[in-house]
Scaffold this motif. Structure first.
Motif, PDB file in Angstrom:
ATOM      1  N   HIS A  33      92.198  80.395  69.118  1.00  0.00           N
ATOM      2  CA  HIS A  33      91.833  79.487  70.475  1.00  0.00           C
ATOM      3  C   HIS A  33      91.687  79.395  71.262  1.00  0.00           C
ATOM      4  O   HIS A  33      91.068  80.352  71.857  1.00  0.00           O
ATOM      5  N   HIS A  34      93.268  79.959  71.803  1.00  0.00           N
ATOM      6  CA  HIS A  34      92.899  81.177  73.177  1.00  0.00           C
ATOM      7  C   HIS A  34      92.756  81.717  72.761  1.00  0.00           C
ATOM      8  O   HIS A  34      91.783  82.532  74.311  1.00  0.00           O
ATOM      9  N   GLN A  35      92.749  82.913  72.234  1.00  0.00           N
ATOM     10  CA  GLN A  35      92.192  84.731  72.653  1.00  0.00           C
ATOM     11  C   GLN A  35      90.639  84.575  72.661  1.00  0.00           C
ATOM     12  O   GLN A  35      90.330  85.471  72.829  1.00  0.00           O
ATOM     13  N   GLY A  36      90.475  83.218  71.873  1.00  0.00           N
ATOM     14  CA  GLY A  36      89.004  82.792  71.684  1.00  0.00           C
ATOM     15  C   GLY A  36      88.354  83.205  72.680  1.00  0.00           C
ATOM     16  O   GLY A  36      87.055  83.474  73.344  1.00  0.00           O
ATOM     17  N   LEU A  55      89.814  83.457  89.508  1.00  0.00           N
ATOM     18  CA  LEU A  55      89.376  82.500  87.827  1.00  0.00           C
ATOM     19  C   LEU A  55      89.588  80.981  89.032  1.00  0.00           C
ATOM     20  O   LEU A  55      88.640  80.491  89.202  1.00  0.00           O
ATOM     21  N   GLU A  56      90.147  81.125  90.505  1.00  0.00           N
ATOM     22  CA  GLU A  56      89.973  79.552  90.875  1.00  0.00           C
ATOM     23  C   GLU A  56      89.245  79.177  91.765  1.00  0.00           C
ATOM     24  O   GLU A  56      88.766  77.671  91.811  1.00  0.00           O
ATOM     25  N   GLY A  74      87.668  77.796  81.263  1.00  0.00           N
ATOM     26  CA  GLY A  74      89.051  76.607  81.717  1.00  0.00           C
ATOM     27  C   GLY A  74      90.389  76.599  80.610  1.00  0.00           C
ATOM     28  O   GLY A  74      90.403  76.652  80.531  1.00  0.00           O
ATOM     29  N   GLY A  75      89.147  77.267  79.577  1.00  0.00           N
ATOM     30  CA  GLY A  75      90.097  77.010  78.388  1.00  0.00           C
ATOM     31  C   GLY A  75      91.136  77.946  78.214  1.00  0.00           C
ATOM     32  O   GLY A  75      92.285  78.124  77.926  1.00  0.00           O
ATOM     33  N   HIS A  76      90.841  79.448  79.562  1.00  0.00           N
ATOM     34  CA  HIS A  76      91.425  80.584  79.417  1.00  0.00           C
ATOM     35  C   HIS A  76      92.959  79.765  80.374  1.00  0.00           C
ATOM     36  O   HIS A  76      93.874  79.738  80.523  1.00  0.00           O
ATOM     37  N   PHE A  77      92.066  79.246  81.519  1.00  0.00           N
ATOM     38  CA  PHE A  77      93.376  78.691  82.377  1.00  0.00           C
ATOM     39  C   PHE A  77      94.205  77.459  82.060  1.00  0.00           C
ATOM     40  O   PHE A  77      95.313  77.522  82.379  1.00  0.00           O
ATOM     41  N   ASN A  78      94.208  76.552  81.693  1.00  0.00           N
ATOM     42  CA  ASN A  78      94.209  75.406  80.575  1.00  0.00           C
ATOM     43  C   ASN A  78      95.354  76.178  79.750  1.00  0.00           C
ATOM     44  O   ASN A  78      96.528  75.785  80.059  1.00  0.00           O
TER      45      ASN A  78
END
Length: 205
Positions: A33-36, A55-56, A74-78
């Motif tokens: 998931h995170h790698q995706g 990103l921010e 968002g997925g990567h940061f979160n």
């Protein structure tokens, strides 16, 4: 040049958070998931020709950017935040600025947990629950859909997230099936309050 993001290494092994989060869930969550999200974010930034993108900074104008950047950024940061506020065995909330603020805002740590659990349990569909420091430096509990977060200009409650819980089914389904409240309860056993306090102090400074 276009900045490319990388999957961060976890500061503990995949089985270290068991029984609260099982090893298989951790491994799939991190490596798939995170790698995706990382892969898709890099592709979306490349496509938008956004160089050295912070990103921010992008989150502050996310309403004007592609859904690919919003969802994958968002997925990567979160997830990057999520991994760092977890620790095997958890930790006590240190006595200090954060503890005082929790007490004055919520009444007690137990009351904060109740408010947060409610936000996490009632987030419809996929999303996140957050403890944030808002623009006035106050603590607030909020939640966002999908991979949105409180740094985005689209968030109803904006602020700096210092604690987050992933309530996407991929985060808990193998162990808890549809019992999201049990997963939320289990979460408190592995929260690294020292890491949360560090984020709190940084957000306040």
């Amino acid at each position: 040049h276009i900045m490319s993001y990388k999957l961060p290494e976890l500061p503990y092994s995949y089985d270290a958070l068991a029984p609260y989060i099982d090893a298989t869930t951790m491994e799939i969550h991190h490596t798939k998931h995170h790698q995706g999200y990382v892969n898709k974010l890099n592709a979306a930034l490349e496509e938008a020709k956004l160089e050295d993108s912070d990103l921010e900074g992008l989150f502050g104008k996310i309403s004007k950017l592609s859904s690919g950047i919003r969802n994958s950024g968002g997925g990567h940061f979160n997830h990057s935040l999520f991994w760092t506020i977890l620790t095997p065995g958890g930790s006590e909330l240190p006595e200090g600025e954060l503890a005082k603020s929790v007490e004055s805002t919520f009444g007690s740590l137990e009351d904060l947990k109740t408010t947060f659990a409610n936000a996490a349990a009632t987030r419809f569909g996929s999303g996140w629950a957050w403890l944030i420091v808002d623009a006035d430096g106050e603590l607030k509990v909020t939640s966002t859909p999908n991979q949105d977060n409180p740094l985005m200009d689209t968030a109803p409650d904006q602020g700096t997230p210092i604690l987050g819980l992933d309530v996407w089914e991929h985060a808990y389904y193998l162990n808890y099936q549809n019992k999201r409240p049990e997963y939320i309860d289990a979460f408190w056993n592995i929260v690294d309050w020292k890491a949360v306090e560090k984020r709190y102090l940084a957000a306040k400074s």
